[in-house]
Design an enzyme around this catalytic site. Structure first.
Site, PDB file in Angstrom:
ATOM      1  N   GLN A   1      -5.189  -0.577  -4.303  1.00 37.73           N
ATOM      2  CA  GLN A   1      -5.747  -1.646  -4.978  1.00 37.73           C
ATOM      3  C   GLN A   1      -6.449  -1.384  -6.183  1.00 37.73           C
ATOM      4  OE1 GLN A   1      -7.708  -4.498  -2.371  1.00 37.73           O
ATOM      5  NE2 GLN A   1      -9.130  -5.109  -3.887  1.00 37.73           N
TER       6      GLN A   1
ATOM      7  N   CYS B   1      -2.548  -2.397   6.694  1.00 35.40           N
ATOM      8  CA  CYS B   1      -2.727  -1.103   7.168  1.00 35.40           C
ATOM      9  C   CYS B   1      -3.945  -1.055   7.849  1.00 35.40           C
ATOM     10  CB  CYS B   1      -2.292  -0.235   6.042  1.00 35.40           C
ATOM     11  SG  CYS B   1      -3.437   0.044   4.874  1.00 35.40           S
TER      12      CYS B   1
ATOM     13  N   CYS C   1       0.878  -1.187  -0.137  1.00 38.75           N
ATOM     14  CA  CYS C   1       0.039   0.100  -0.039  1.00 38.75           C
ATOM     15  C   CYS C   1       1.006   1.272   0.092  1.00 38.75           C
ATOM     16  CB  CYS C   1      -0.955  -0.072   1.246  1.00 38.75           C
ATOM     17  SG  CYS C   1      -1.111   1.502   2.231  1.00 38.75           S
ATOM     18  N   GLU C   2       0.611   2.149  -0.874  1.00 40.53           N
ATOM     19  CA  GLU C   2       1.538   3.248  -1.120  1.00 40.53           C
ATOM     20  C   GLU C   2       1.099   4.311   0.004  1.00 40.53           C
ATOM     21  OE1 GLU C   2       0.626   4.854  -4.911  1.00 40.53           O
ATOM     22  OE2 GLU C   2      -1.168   6.186  -4.343  1.00 40.53           O
ATOM     23  N   HIS C   3       0.247   4.249   0.759  1.00 42.74           N
ATOM     24  CA  HIS C   3      -0.005   5.077   1.924  1.00 42.74           C
ATOM     25  C   HIS C   3       0.702   4.938   3.151  1.00 42.74           C
ATOM     26  CE1 HIS C   3      -4.024   5.370  -0.417  1.00 42.74           C
ATOM     27  NE2 HIS C   3      -3.242   6.335  -0.551  1.00 42.74           N
ATOM     28  N   HIS C   4       1.122   3.437   3.452  1.00 42.95           N
ATOM     29  CA  HIS C   4       1.737   3.320   4.648  1.00 42.95           C
ATOM     30  C   HIS C   4       2.623   2.277   4.563  1.00 42.95           C
ATOM     31  CE1 HIS C   4      -2.804   3.791   5.720  1.00 42.95           C
ATOM     32  NE2 HIS C   4      -2.059   4.506   6.658  1.00 42.95           N
TER      33      HIS C   4
ATOM     34  N   HIS D   1      -5.886  -5.687   3.725  1.00 41.99           N
ATOM     35  CA  HIS D   1      -4.812  -4.666   3.906  1.00 41.99           C
ATOM     36  C   HIS D   1      -4.337  -4.568   5.437  1.00 41.99           C
ATOM     37  CE1 HIS D   1      -5.706  -2.656  -0.056  1.00 41.99           C
ATOM     38  NE2 HIS D   1      -6.844  -3.493   0.235  1.00 41.99           N
TER      39      HIS D   1
END
Ligand code: ZN
Length: 187
Positions: free
Chosen positions: A117, A147, A76-79, A145
């Site tokens: 995703q 995260c 995941c690119e956010h976490h 996920h």
């Protein structure tokens, strides 16, 4: 970014987290993490040509082909935490089919990047559309996920389902239903 640069950053991160990067258990961690990130993001440097490797064959087949339950691991690119699950892919060829293992390689080429995703699902569908020019393509991803599971709202049992449909899979409800029935038989 070279492995050495990543190693330095990880050493710095360990220090910032209050750890001693020189203690025995952590000594090789920066090296291992750098190698791991290179592996988990190798999709950036893998080309379409390397992935498909000429495994496209001319066949007069116009029926739906479905590959289901392809394991998927991405970040995941956010976490920068993993999300993982299954990918189901269907297409209706227009005189061109692709070697089945190459479909799984296409999934990995886009999964091994920093992703969301929703975009991953769409990129896999678009890639198949461009490579094969089929009548239509459908891609479904079911993933969990980390995260969401181990931080934040801490929901352990939710699965996110995303889909991307192109061509006849978008335009024709019967085609979409046929695809869905194949995928739901997966269980
Ligand atoms: Zn996240």
């Amino acid at each position: 970014m070279t492995n050495k640069t990543i190693e330095k950053l990880i050493t710095q991160l360990l220090t910032e987290l209050g750890e001693d990067p020189n203690r025995e258990g952590l000594k090789k961690t920066p090296h291992r993490v750098a190698t791991m990130f290179t592996e988990l993001t190798k999709g950036y440097t893998t080309s379409r040509k390397q992935t498909v490797n000429d495994a496209i064959f001319n066949e007069h087949i116009h029926n739906m082909i479905v590959l289901k339950d392809v394991e998927l691991y991405s970040l995941c690119e956010h976490h920068l935490l993993p999300f993982f699950g299954k990918c189901h892919i269907g297409y209706i060829p227009k005189d061109q089919i692709i070697g089945v293992s190459k479909i799984a390689r296409i999934v990995d080429r886009f999964a091994r990047r920093l992703q969301v995703q929703e975009r991953l699902t769409q990129e896999i569908a678009q890639e198949l559309q461009e490579v094969l020019n089929p009548y239509g393509v459908g891609v479904i991803i079911e993933a969990q996920h980390l995260c969401m599971m181990m931080r934040g709202v801490e929901k352990q049992n939710s699965t996110m389902i995303t889909s991307s449909v192109l061509g006849t899979f978008r335009e024709d409800q019967k085609t979409r239903e046929e695809f869905m029935s194949f995928v739901s038989k997966a269980k």
